[in-house]
Design a protein around this motif. Structure first.
Motif, PDB file in Angstrom:
ATOM      1  N   SER A 115      39.803 -26.259 -25.109  1.00  0.00           N
ATOM      2  CA  SER A 115      40.107 -24.608 -24.894  1.00  0.00           C
ATOM      3  C   SER A 115      39.047 -23.268 -24.828  1.00  0.00           C
ATOM      4  O   SER A 115      38.209 -24.735 -24.142  1.00  0.00           O
ATOM      5  CB  SER A 115      40.712 -23.841 -26.518  1.00  0.00           C
ATOM      6  OG  SER A 115      40.354 -24.323 -27.573  1.00  0.00           O
ATOM      7  N   GLY A 116      39.681 -22.239 -24.397  1.00  0.00           N
ATOM      8  CA  GLY A 116      38.663 -21.153 -24.230  1.00  0.00           C
ATOM      9  C   GLY A 116      38.775 -19.987 -24.038  1.00  0.00           C
ATOM     10  O   GLY A 116      40.089 -19.608 -24.528  1.00  0.00           O
ATOM     11  N   SER A 117      38.632 -19.458 -23.646  1.00  0.00           N
ATOM     12  CA  SER A 117      38.965 -17.709 -23.594  1.00  0.00           C
ATOM     13  C   SER A 117      38.622 -16.761 -22.315  1.00  0.00           C
ATOM     14  O   SER A 117      37.935 -17.657 -21.514  1.00  0.00           O
ATOM     15  CB  SER A 117      38.120 -16.763 -24.709  1.00  0.00           C
ATOM     16  OG  SER A 117      37.292 -17.134 -24.986  1.00  0.00           O
ATOM     17  N   ALA A 118      39.209 -16.051 -22.364  1.00  0.00           N
ATOM     18  CA  ALA A 118      39.001 -14.957 -20.585  1.00  0.00           C
ATOM     19  C   ALA A 118      39.598 -14.107 -20.708  1.00  0.00           C
ATOM     20  O   ALA A 118      39.183 -13.196 -21.442  1.00  0.00           O
ATOM     21  CB  ALA A 118      40.272 -15.938 -20.093  1.00  0.00           C
ATOM     22  N   PRO A 119      38.895 -12.778 -20.204  1.00  0.00           N
ATOM     23  CA  PRO A 119      38.666 -11.685 -19.896  1.00  0.00           C
ATOM     24  C   PRO A 119      40.254 -11.044 -19.804  1.00  0.00           C
ATOM     25  O   PRO A 119      39.930  -9.648 -20.676  1.00  0.00           O
ATOM     26  CB  PRO A 119      37.239 -10.916 -19.007  1.00  0.00           C
ATOM     27  CG  PRO A 119      37.270 -11.660 -17.731  1.00  0.00           C
ATOM     28  CD  PRO A 119      36.894 -13.195 -18.781  1.00  0.00           C
ATOM     29  N   ASP A 120      41.062 -11.513 -19.342  1.00  0.00           N
ATOM     30  CA  ASP A 120      42.363 -10.849 -18.691  1.00  0.00           C
ATOM     31  C   ASP A 120      43.157 -12.255 -18.801  1.00  0.00           C
ATOM     32  O   ASP A 120      42.959 -13.651 -17.893  1.00  0.00           O
ATOM     33  CB  ASP A 120      42.213  -9.805 -17.496  1.00  0.00           C
ATOM     34  CG  ASP A 120      41.183 -10.700 -16.750  1.00  0.00           C
ATOM     35  OD1 ASP A 120      41.907 -12.221 -15.801  1.00  0.00           O
ATOM     36  OD2 ASP A 120      40.038 -10.178 -16.064  1.00  0.00           O
ATOM     37  N   ARG A 121      44.345 -12.250 -18.660  1.00  0.00           N
ATOM     38  CA  ARG A 121      45.105 -12.881 -18.298  1.00  0.00           C
ATOM     39  C   ARG A 121      45.187 -14.028 -16.980  1.00  0.00           C
ATOM     40  O   ARG A 121      45.162 -15.172 -17.361  1.00  0.00           O
ATOM     41  CB  ARG A 121      46.770 -12.461 -18.468  1.00  0.00           C
ATOM     42  CG  ARG A 121      47.524 -13.723 -18.834  1.00  0.00           C
ATOM     43  CD  ARG A 121      49.293 -12.482 -19.266  1.00  0.00           C
ATOM     44  NE  ARG A 121      50.072 -13.603 -18.965  1.00  0.00           N
ATOM     45  CZ  ARG A 121      50.355 -14.401 -20.628  1.00  0.00           C
ATOM     46  NH1 ARG A 121      49.400 -14.455 -21.760  1.00  0.00           N
ATOM     47  NH2 ARG A 121      51.245 -15.647 -20.332  1.00  0.00           N
ATOM     48  N   VAL A 122      45.451 -13.606 -16.092  1.00  0.00           N
ATOM     49  CA  VAL A 122      45.060 -14.259 -14.425  1.00  0.00           C
ATOM     50  C   VAL A 122      43.559 -15.180 -14.900  1.00  0.00           C
ATOM     51  O   VAL A 122      43.804 -15.989 -14.514  1.00  0.00           O
ATOM     52  CB  VAL A 122      44.519 -12.785 -13.706  1.00  0.00           C
ATOM     53  CG1 VAL A 122      44.543 -13.881 -11.914  1.00  0.00           C
ATOM     54  CG2 VAL A 122      45.797 -12.028 -13.634  1.00  0.00           C
ATOM     55  N   THR A 123      42.949 -14.688 -15.695  1.00  0.00           N
ATOM     56  CA  THR A 123      41.849 -15.239 -14.886  1.00  0.00           C
ATOM     57  C   THR A 123      41.759 -16.672 -16.312  1.00  0.00           C
ATOM     58  O   THR A 123      41.502 -18.009 -16.033  1.00  0.00           O
ATOM     59  CB  THR A 123      40.208 -14.863 -16.025  1.00  0.00           C
ATOM     60  OG1 THR A 123      39.883 -13.366 -14.930  1.00  0.00           O
ATOM     61  CG2 THR A 123      38.764 -15.792 -16.207  1.00  0.00           C
ATOM     62  N   PRO A 175      48.240 -14.118 -26.454  1.00  0.00           N
ATOM     63  CA  PRO A 175      48.043 -12.840 -26.029  1.00  0.00           C
ATOM     64  C   PRO A 175      46.784 -12.781 -26.453  1.00  0.00           C
ATOM     65  O   PRO A 175      46.393 -11.162 -25.534  1.00  0.00           O
ATOM     66  CB  PRO A 175      49.428 -12.019 -27.399  1.00  0.00           C
ATOM     67  CG  PRO A 175      50.068 -13.291 -27.772  1.00  0.00           C
ATOM     68  CD  PRO A 175      49.227 -14.637 -27.152  1.00  0.00           C
ATOM     69  N   ASP A 176      45.915 -13.012 -26.587  1.00  0.00           N
ATOM     70  CA  ASP A 176      44.447 -12.382 -26.586  1.00  0.00           C
ATOM     71  C   ASP A 176      43.349 -13.291 -25.444  1.00  0.00           C
ATOM     72  O   ASP A 176      42.697 -12.886 -25.789  1.00  0.00           O
ATOM     73  CB  ASP A 176      43.639 -12.939 -27.959  1.00  0.00           C
ATOM     74  CG  ASP A 176      43.668 -14.576 -28.709  1.00  0.00           C
ATOM     75  OD1 ASP A 176      44.393 -15.434 -27.239  1.00  0.00           O
ATOM     76  OD2 ASP A 176      42.706 -14.634 -29.427  1.00  0.00           O
ATOM     77  N   ASN A 177      44.471 -14.142 -24.734  1.00  0.00           N
ATOM     78  CA  ASN A 177      43.776 -14.475 -23.293  1.00  0.00           C
ATOM     79  C   ASN A 177      43.213 -15.505 -23.737  1.00  0.00           C
ATOM     80  O   ASN A 177      42.098 -15.949 -22.473  1.00  0.00           O
ATOM     81  CB  ASN A 177      42.851 -13.542 -23.285  1.00  0.00           C
ATOM     82  CG  ASN A 177      43.441 -12.322 -22.066  1.00  0.00           C
ATOM     83  OD1 ASN A 177      45.484 -11.973 -21.890  1.00  0.00           O
ATOM     84  ND2 ASN A 177      42.955 -10.815 -22.397  1.00  0.00           N
ATOM     85  N   SER A 178      42.879 -15.917 -25.243  1.00  0.00           N
ATOM     86  CA  SER A 178      42.853 -17.370 -25.044  1.00  0.00           C
ATOM     87  C   SER A 178      43.306 -18.316 -24.196  1.00  0.00           C
ATOM     88  O   SER A 178      44.964 -18.203 -24.668  1.00  0.00           O
ATOM     89  CB  SER A 178      42.231 -17.582 -26.553  1.00  0.00           C
ATOM     90  OG  SER A 178      43.286 -17.577 -27.550  1.00  0.00           O
ATOM     91  N   TRP A 179      43.446 -19.780 -24.242  1.00  0.00           N
ATOM     92  CA  TRP A 179      43.779 -20.693 -23.968  1.00  0.00           C
ATOM     93  C   TRP A 179      43.485 -22.017 -24.419  1.00  0.00           C
ATOM     94  O   TRP A 179      42.795 -22.341 -24.914  1.00  0.00           O
ATOM     95  CB  TRP A 179      43.855 -20.882 -21.821  1.00  0.00           C
ATOM     96  CG  TRP A 179      42.832 -20.992 -21.596  1.00  0.00           C
ATOM     97  CD1 TRP A 179      41.631 -20.141 -21.293  1.00  0.00           C
ATOM     98  CD2 TRP A 179      42.019 -22.562 -21.502  1.00  0.00           C
ATOM     99  NE1 TRP A 179      40.609 -21.046 -20.362  1.00  0.00           N
ATOM    100  CE2 TRP A 179      40.744 -21.832 -20.499  1.00  0.00           C
ATOM    101  CE3 TRP A 179      42.336 -23.928 -21.247  1.00  0.00           C
ATOM    102  CZ2 TRP A 179      39.866 -22.894 -20.861  1.00  0.00           C
ATOM    103  CZ3 TRP A 179      41.540 -24.325 -20.921  1.00  0.00           C
ATOM    104  CH2 TRP A 179      40.530 -24.620 -20.832  1.00  0.00           C
TER     105      TRP A 179
END
Length: 505
Positions: free
Chosen positions: A299-307, A137-141
């Motif tokens: 893993s990583g994180s992004a500013p929004d879900r699409v990215t 949910p926090d846009n991390s993947w």
């Protein structure tokens, strides 16, 4: 029903035509046509290899890229090689975001390294399993994967007693290169900024030099000649420095890459982009006990879900499909919206109907007989139905050149039917006694002309099919298909109908 008409309908050539027409209509009903990107919408991407390659390497590039793109779950993917440097990728029915993901997958060669304390303990070849990626949910993947036992044992020996130390993972890093960076970037790389929870560990600038032979220096206004001497034959990567230096190095035949700073990106983000760095990940206590662990993740994180979705999908695809034999750079990209493609489909339909109507009228004005014009136009229509039925059966993606080939086949078919008709009409004054033998000879002459014309057409289109790809290929396929259907099915059937209508036995 008179005897002659019954005999005509039971003729095997007529029955063969009826079977193919009905079969094609049933195929089109149960298995609708599929369309290329210029009709269904999609993206066409032209990529170029970093250097010319031989045919075997190009085959590996195409196969690897096809496997990569298949993991994205997309349909109607076409990957074709053109010469020894160009690869054309066409994907129908995609959005602009999906097109950007495809571009990222193509440009990532996919050379993967896992490094600890300046030592490469595993590469993409050590990956044995890649699990589905996860978006939080926090846009991390995260993309979980499993490494080989050998790589796990090597890592266990390196990591023993070093809890909190940084574990680096690189995707397409600039191996064997010289990085020219601003002072602020150099200072971050030569600090504990990438040391996770172990300030005593070697700095990132040392780890990449030892593991990947990447040297880093600060830009202080050096000339192109000075940088060439420092590079000593290695690739030069210019990071956020004056772009004029790039042109000067190219003029000196130096292999050089220019990386501008993304808008709003800080030094840390820029460094990770240049190196293809994921992490560093802090080594957990459980992994520092010397026991091999094969299950890891990136893993990583992004500013929004699409990215986040795009980044995770790219990493997952590259890890799952392996590296490309050579790096590809996208040099052209064309996106066609499905709405525009729908307009093309409508226009193509109008063009086909217009062609059939034009055939009907022109043939009528030539012979002044509807009993000749209608069968000729109907035969052309049947030919189109059979072509479309076969295209649906083999899942051939119809694009605009393919439709142009069908229209060209209509024109060729009309010419050949006129040859048959003219030969039959040329014998109207023949006596009844010799009419049957004369009819067979005239039909024979007509088909000799038809077969000769068909052979030259197939030869010419085969050349396009073998030596060219892309739009010309679709045109060649449908033209050859139309010619073969004509000489094997529709022309023989039309000859029987024409003999009946013109009173020939």
């Amino acid at each position: 029903m008179n005897r002659k008409l019954k005999k005509l309908l039971l003729n095997w050539k007529i029955l063969l035509l009826i079977i193919f027409v009905l079969g094609s209509m049933a195929t089109l009903y149960f298995r609708p046509l599929t369309y290329g990107i210029d009709i269904a919408g999609g993206v066409a991407i032209v990529a170029q290899t970093e250097h010319p390659v031989d045919s075997k390497t190009m085959e590996l590039v195409v196969d690897s890229l096809q496997r990569r793109l298949n993991t994205l779950g997309l349909r109607d993917i076409s990957v074709e090689a053109q010469g020894n440097q160009i690869v054309v990728v066409k994907v129908a029915n995609v959005t602009m975001d999906e097109a950007d993901s495809i571009r990222s997958v193509i440009e990532n060669q996919g050379v993967f390294y896992m490094e600890f304390d300046g030592v490469i303990f595993g590469t993409g070849k050590d990956i044995t399993y890649v699990g589905p990626y996860q978006i939080k949910p926090d846009n991390s993947w995260a993309v979980p994967f499993r490494i080989s036992k050998e790589a796990a044992e090597k890592f266990a020996k390196l990591a023993k007693g070093k809890a909190g130390w940084p574990v680096d993972m690189f995707l397409d890093p600039p191996v064997n290169s010289l990085l020219i960076v601003p002072k602020s970037v150099y200072d971050v790389m030569n600090s504990t900024a990438f040391n996770a929870q172990a300030p005593q560990a070697p700095f990132l600038i040392e780890r990449i030099h030892k593991a990947l032979n990447i040297s880093t220096i600060t830009y202080t206004g050096q000339s192109a000649d000075e940088i060439k001497r420092l590079a000593a034959g290695r690739q030069v990567v210019l990071v956020d420095v004056p772009q004029s230096l790039y042109e000067n190095l190219r003029a000196l035949n130096v292999t050089v890459k220019y990386v501008p700073r993304p808008k709003g990106a800080d030094d840390r983000v820029l460094i990770k982009q240049v190196l293809g760095l994921y992490g560093p990940y802090s080594l957990g206590e459980g992994l520092a006990n010397g026991e091999p662990q094969t299950d890891v993740q990136i893993s990583g994180s992004a500013p929004d879900r699409v990215t986040a979705e795009r980044e995770a999908r790219t990493v997952y695809t590259v890890l799952k499909s392996g590296s490309l034999p050579v790096k590809l750079n996208v040099i052209g990209m064309q996106f066609i919206s499905p709405k525009l493609g729908e307009n093309f489909k409508t226009q193509a339909l109008y063009a086909g109907i217009g062609a059939l109507v034009a055939v009907l009228l022109i043939v009528y004005f030539h012979y002044r007989k509807w009993r000749i014009a209608i069968p000729i136009a109907s035969t052309s229509l049947f030919e189109v139905i059979i072509i479309l039925g076969i295209a649906a059966l083999i899942r051939w993606n119809l694009d605009l050149p393919s439709i142009a080939g069908i229209i060209a086949a209509i024109g060729t078919g009309v010419d050949q039917q006129i040859v048959i008709t003219d030969e039959l009409l040329g014998g109207e004054r023949v006596t009844r006694i010799t009419r049957r033998g004369s009819s067979l000879r005239r039909i024979g002459r007509a088909f000799f002309i038809i077969f000769a014309s068909a052979a030259t057409t197939i030869a010419a289109m085969s050349f396009l099919l073998v030596y060219f790809v892309g739009t010309l290929k679709g045109f060649a396929v449908t033209t050859i298909l139309g010619v073969l259907i004509g000489i094997l099915i529709t022309r023989p059937a039309y000859a029987e109908v024409a003999k009946y209508l013109l009173g020939e036995e």
